[in-house]
Write an enzyme that holds these catalytic residues in place. Structure first.
Site: not given
Ligand code: ATP
Ligand code: MG
Length: 665
Positions: A38, A264, A274
């Site tokens: 994104e 992850r 982020k």
């Protein structure tokens, strides 16, 4: 600590799935993956793991990997982030060819899918408020309740959904929901939201839309639109897979893609989301997204990390199914291994101390020949080093009162100047006001040119140096971890409370040998005994370069691996032996004044030191077993208690006292 235990480089459960699919002829044997960030922030090294996996798989199986911007939140996304993402992927060495896509370019088709779902009786417009929707969802232990709007007719839903799009309703007044099962044990299946009303200008679509699809709807269907075969995502989306599959089935998507989750990447001593990185940037706790202390690709790049080292790192950590935290020293180790056989060695004095060679003629300069590479690096090359009467050495390489085990220069002692001569300290000059040594007076032995004594006498150490007149001024930036603790995201007061105040040290007065700025040597250099450095591409000026320390020479990962040697299969083998550095890091010696202060402080400080050691037996034991980094933790504990008692103490003295107390008795 690391998930490497489960991973064999190049082999993992995802590649097993792909192999099985191809054997079974699934997806026509094709492999089409995508990397779907994104654009609401810069990429970080966790994304690098996903990029290497997705692009790597496509390359291995002769498939393709798409770069798709998952841009369905108009409020947080921007073109700046899009550009940074493209740059990051390219820099890592991957190429999406013509496969660059925006989810927001699919809005019309996604809308069509939503209409089709309504027609099939599988979606409805719900006019409950956000709070009500949450209350009706139930909990993990209690089933939810049906929305009173759940039984709207297809016609009514089609009409309301069209009017949502046309902008007839206020933001939040209604949503489109999948009609699945309000009692499903998987909460994601309790009639998930598919569309919301949001009036905000989208960076790519402007004001064309006032309804935006949710991740659970847009992501699977974008995969379907692009013909993705394997949709790889991180573990937190495991429960969303049921929605993914429900959509594929409800819309009768032919040859649907399959979602596969992997762990992850988390790294010690940093944060990797982020949102948190954005907070650090916005609150100016760092200098921007490319701050060399950040784990962003832009930051790592600015610091001097190389794409090949990052890819090597991603390969070594592998892909596993269990979340874990990877030790950042592995990343540093990969970078050292990549640079060691490549970069020239030069001499740079970070904190200069003046040395006058009393028996060397003033005004004379001689050029000494020095190789650019050590003998274990199969590369050729040499440069000339100017030697003159006035030189600089590292301030830490001199001690008026040498502590035990100090193998460097002190009054009366002889040492070797690298590639030059043996010199002996005859006297010192002190600043009359502060008492600080400002100049060391030495004599050199002309018979030792090149560094060897004809009579075979040995000296305890070899120091780096530069000529005072002929060296160049440089600024050197020494980066340390951004956080003081391994897992800043687990800190109670928030990760901002454990920032390392010494994560950046700027040395404005460093001096480098003249050959080092020859562009032919490249942007990355090893400063002997100091580390690997990168010429900062932004702040360097002609005649005044700025160098960023990429990594120090000391390799705690390699040490850790060696220590764990009996349990060898637990840790990946370093590919090559890490060369031993000339000297282990010895803390800066105490000056005579500091020694005096230490003695004065001892009665007050020692009880605190002993209390701290008694309170942290595990750390003490790990320190004694070689985890030298724990000293910093213990120093911090002592400093904290001193401060709590209303006092102050010099951390260097605390450090010395702790080391003394930790000596095995
Ligand atoms: P963050 O949680 O840091 O905000 P994100 O998951 O929201 O990241 P996206 O832009 O949605 O960021 O991520 C793009 C892709 O990168 C996703 O497929 C995501 O699963 C993957 N990814 C993100 N963070 C990591 C990580 N730490 N390790 C591995 N893959 C990651
Ligand atoms: Mg996320």
């Amino acid at each position: 600590m690391s998930d490497t235990a489960l991973a064999t480089p190049g082999r993992d459960f995802i590649r097993d799935v792909v192999d099985r699919d191809r054997t079974a002829g699934r997806h026509g044997g094709r492999v089409i993956t995508r990397f779907p960030p994104e654009p609401n922030g810069y990429l970080h090294i966790g994304h690098a793991k996903s990029i290497c996996l997705n692009f790597g798989l496509a390359l291995e199986y002769g498939g393709t990997c798409h770069l798709r911007l998952d841009d369905t939140n108009p409020e947080t996304e921007s073109e700046e982030y899009v550009e940074a993402i493209r740059e990051g992927v390219r820099w890592l060495g991957f190429d999406w060819g013509s496969n660059f896509f925006h989810t927001s370019d699919y809005f019309e088709r996604l809308y069509g899918f939503a209409v089709e779902l309504i027609r099939r009786g599988k979606a409805y417009v719900c006019s409950l408020s956000e709070d009500k929707i949450r209350a009706y969802r139930g909990t993990v232990t209690e089933p939810g309740r049906n929305s009173p709007y759940r039984d709207r007719t297809v016609e009514e839903n089609l009409d309301l959904f069209a009017r949502m799009r046309a902008g007839e309703f206020a933001d939040g007044a209604s949503v489109l929901r999948g009609k699945i099962d309000m009692a499903a044990p998987n909460m994601k299946l309790r009639d998930p939201l598919l569309y919301r009303i949001k009036r905000a200008t989208h960076y790519h679509r402007g004001d064309a839309w006032c309804i935006y699809p949710m991740y659970d709807f847009a992501h699977p269907l974008s995969d379907a639109i692009e013909g993705i075969t394997h949709s790889l995502c991180t573990l937190e989306f495991e429960n969303n897979r049921d929605v993914y599959d429900w959509l594929m089935a409800s819309l009768s998507i032919p040859d649907p893609p399959q979602q596969i989750e992997f762990a992850r990447l988390n790294l010690t001593y940093t944060v990797m989301s982020k949102r948190k990185l954005l907070e650090l940037v916005e609150r100016r706790l760092v200098a921007g997204w490319d701050d060399p202390r950040l784990p962003t690709l832009a930051g790592l790049r600015r610091r001097g990390f190389t794409p090949d080292a990052l890819r090597d790192f991603c390969e070594r950590i592998g892909v596993a199914k269990a979340n874990s935290v990877v030790d950042v020293t592995l990343l540093e180790h990969c970078q050292r291994e990549a640079l060691n056989p490549e970069v020239p060695r030069v001499l740079c004095v970070l904190r200069p101390l003046k040395v006058v060679i009393e028996n060397y003629p003033a005004g004379e300069v001689e050029e000494l020949e020095a190789p650019l590479y050590p003998h274990d690096v199969p590369r050729e090359g040499a440069r000339k080093m100017p030697f003159s009467r006035v030189l600089y050495i590292e301030r830490d390489d001199f001690a008026e009162v040498p502590p035990k085990g100090f193998h460097r220069l002190s009054p009366g002692r002889e040492v070797r100047l690298r590639y030059a001569y043996l010199v002996r300290c005859q006297s010192v000059v002190k600043d009359p006001a502060s008492g600080e040594v400002v100049e060391v007076r030495c004599t050199y032995d002309p018979a030792t040119r090149g560094g060897a004594a004809p009579d075979g006498r040995k000296v305890p150490g070899t120091l780096h140096w530069v000529s005072a007149d002929r060296s160049l001024p440089v600024e050197v930036r020494i980066y340390d971890r951004l956080f003081r603790v391994e897992r800043p995201d687990l800190e109670e007061g928030g990760f901002e409370t454990c920032l390392n105040p010494r994560s950046l040290e700027t040395l404005a007065g460093s001096r480098i040998e003249p050959a080092a700025v020859d562009p032919a040597l490249g942007e990355r250099l090893q400063f002997e005994r100091q580390g690997y450095f990168f010429r900062d591409p932004v702040d360097s000026r002609p005649g005044r370069p700025v160098f960023n320390r990429i990594v120090p020479l000391r390799d705690s990962w390699a040490q850790e691996v060696q220590k764990q040697a009996p349990a060898a299969q637990k840790a990946p083998e370093p590919k090559a032996k890490v060369p031993k550095e000339p000297e282990a890091k010895v803390p800066a010696p105490l000056s005579a004044d500091e020694l005096a202060t230490l003695e004065r402080m001892r009665p007050a400080l020692l009880p605190i030191v002993q209390t701290v050691l008694a309170a942290h037996p595990a750390e003490v034991e790990r320190y004694r077993n070689g985890k030298a980094g724990l000293l910093g933790f213990l120093v911090a504990q002592v400093m904290k208690r001193v401060a709590e008692a209303g006092g102050t103490a010099n951390p260097k003295l605390v450090n010395a006292m702790l080391r003394e107390a930790l000596e095995p008795s």
